[in-house]
Design an enzyme around this catalytic site. Structure first.
Site: not given
Ligand code: C5P
Length: 406
Positions: A210, A343
């Site tokens: 990304n 989370k």
């Molecule tokens: O669910 P989403 O990806 O939008 O959540 C964003 C947050 O979760 C960010 O802080 C990102 O660094 C963390 N994240 C993570 N591991 C993942 C997906 C997101 O630590 N697989």
């Protein structure tokens, strides 16, 4: 005074008789462990020689903005970035007037304009000049813009007058400089920060990733070190230099990132600024995938969920104070609040990546932080460096509250 230990101070020396005290100030700052680089204005050089300050600081003194040799060694932007604090002593009425107007017509004023570091001024001037309405107005303007004022003191002046306008003594200035690092609010804390994108391999030559540049996570790591934390920065592939005093672990995929984070535990604070791929190809082809005529024009790639690094660490029994990022293109606060709860986070930093000025790979950011009471605190658009400092201060405050209530 241990707050000055390993701090990087750019000392600006303006053209006033008090410049003779700057020599002692350099010595004091270094005695307390600070690194000092000196910039002298043209006027400053009339009162004290660069050689004196070179000998005391242990580095060549920076004099001119347009000196190619000096710029090649450590240019004005590098100096501006290097500084943890810019201290101008003596700060003359003229320097303060120029700074209040954002004038950048010599090296010192240019560095001040370019730096993200706090800037402190130790005014030194004749008492009538200090009382002059123009100086007073400039001082107020500077203060309103976040400049710190060290002094001046009152007393007898070199010109024979008595009144306000004497520069503070080197000892007092060193103490006040140390106080600037009072926001060493994270001393003794281990902070784990994730940054950048992840890369999920499809085959030996292709991957899914990304647009994350890693800038926000790196800026946070730098600000956290400045605030006294021991920082582990686990980063996906980015093109950024490692901030000083940060211990960096490079990873590629989300699973690597989780393993590196688990290896870095325990930590007191986790900030997950990485843009982790939610899915990865179920299998990584051992050889480069070939165009397959039997599947027509399409290619189906079976994907599976990646582990959620943040949620995994925030659910451990030795759970750190956990801060997530929510990069969204719509329903920002709604989605962010939901993630905070899902989370199990303490704070979530929401940013609108649909706005190109503050999105992925931009220099600036503007964010809202949401806490578990769903209270929102906004941070207006500014450089990622400045936002990072504000966020680290905010997080440090909340961490302290959480630790005292624990
Ligand atoms: O669910 P989403 O990806 O939008 O959540 C964003 C947050 O979760 C960010 O802080 C990102 O660094 C963390 N994240 C993570 N591991 C993942 C997906 C997101 O630590 N697989």
């Amino acid at each position: 005074m241990q707050r000055l230990y390993r701090k990087r101070i750019v000392l600006g020396v303006g053209g006033g008789i008090a410049a003779y005290k700057s020599a002692e100030l350099v010595r004091r700052l270094r005695t307390y462990g600070a690194e000092v680089r000196v910039i002298m204005t043209q006027g400053g050089r009339e009162f004290i020689t660069p050689l004196t300050l070179q000998a005391l600081s242990g580095h060549p003194v920076h004099l001119d903005l347009l000196d190619p040799a000096a710029e090649a060694a450590m240019g004005h932007i590098e100096l501006a970035r290097w500084a943890d604090l810019v201290l101008i002593a003596p700060a003359t009425a003229d320097l303060m007037a120029r700074l209040s107007q954002g004038v950048a017509n010599d090296l010192l004023t240019t560095v001040v304009l370019a730096t993200d570091a706090p800037v402190a001024l130790a005014p030194a001037m004749n008492q009538a000049m200090w009382r002059d309405p123009a100086t007073l107005a400039n001082t107020e303007l500077l203060k309103s813009r976040g400049f710190r004022l060290f002094g001046p003191a009152s007393g007898s002046q070199a010109c024979g007058d008595v009144g306000m306008g004497r520069m503070l003594e080197p000892d007092d200035l060193a103490q006040l400089a140390a106080d600037c690092f009072a926001r060493q609010s994270l001393t003794g804390q281990h902070m784990l920060i994730t940054a950048g994108p992840t890369q999920e391999n499809i085959d030996p030559v292709r991957y899914i990733t990304n647009h994350s540049s890693g800038k926000m996570g790196f800026a946070l790591a730098e600000a956290a070190v400045e605030a006294g934390a021991r920082v582990t920065l686990v980063t996906g592939p980015v093109h950024l230099p490692t901030p000083d005093r940060v211990s960096r672990v490079d990873v590629v995929s989300a699973r690597d990132m989780l393993a590196a984070c688990e290896a870095a535990m325990p930590c007191d604070v986790l900030i997950a600024a990485a843009a982790v791929a939610d899915y990865r190809p179920e299998v990584i082809a051992p050889h480069k995938l070939k165009k397959d005529p039997s599947s027509g024009d399409g290619l189906l790639l079976q994907m599976v969920r990646n582990p959620d690094i943040l949620a995994t660490l925030a659910r451990r029994s030795d759970r750190p104070f956990s801060v997530g990022f929510a990069a969204e293109t719509e329903h920002l606060l709604d989605y962010a609040s939901r993630k905070l709860m899902d989370k199990n986070l303490d704070l979530i930093v929401a940013n609108d990546v649909a706005n190109p000025a503050i999105g992925f790979n931009s220099e600036d950011n503007a964010v809202s932080v949401i806490d578990r009471d769903l209270q929102e605190t906004r941070f207006a658009q500014t450089s990622k460096g400045k936002i990072a400092r504000q966020l680290i201060d905010f997080i440090a405050n909340r961490l302290k509250q959480a630790q005292t209530h624990a």
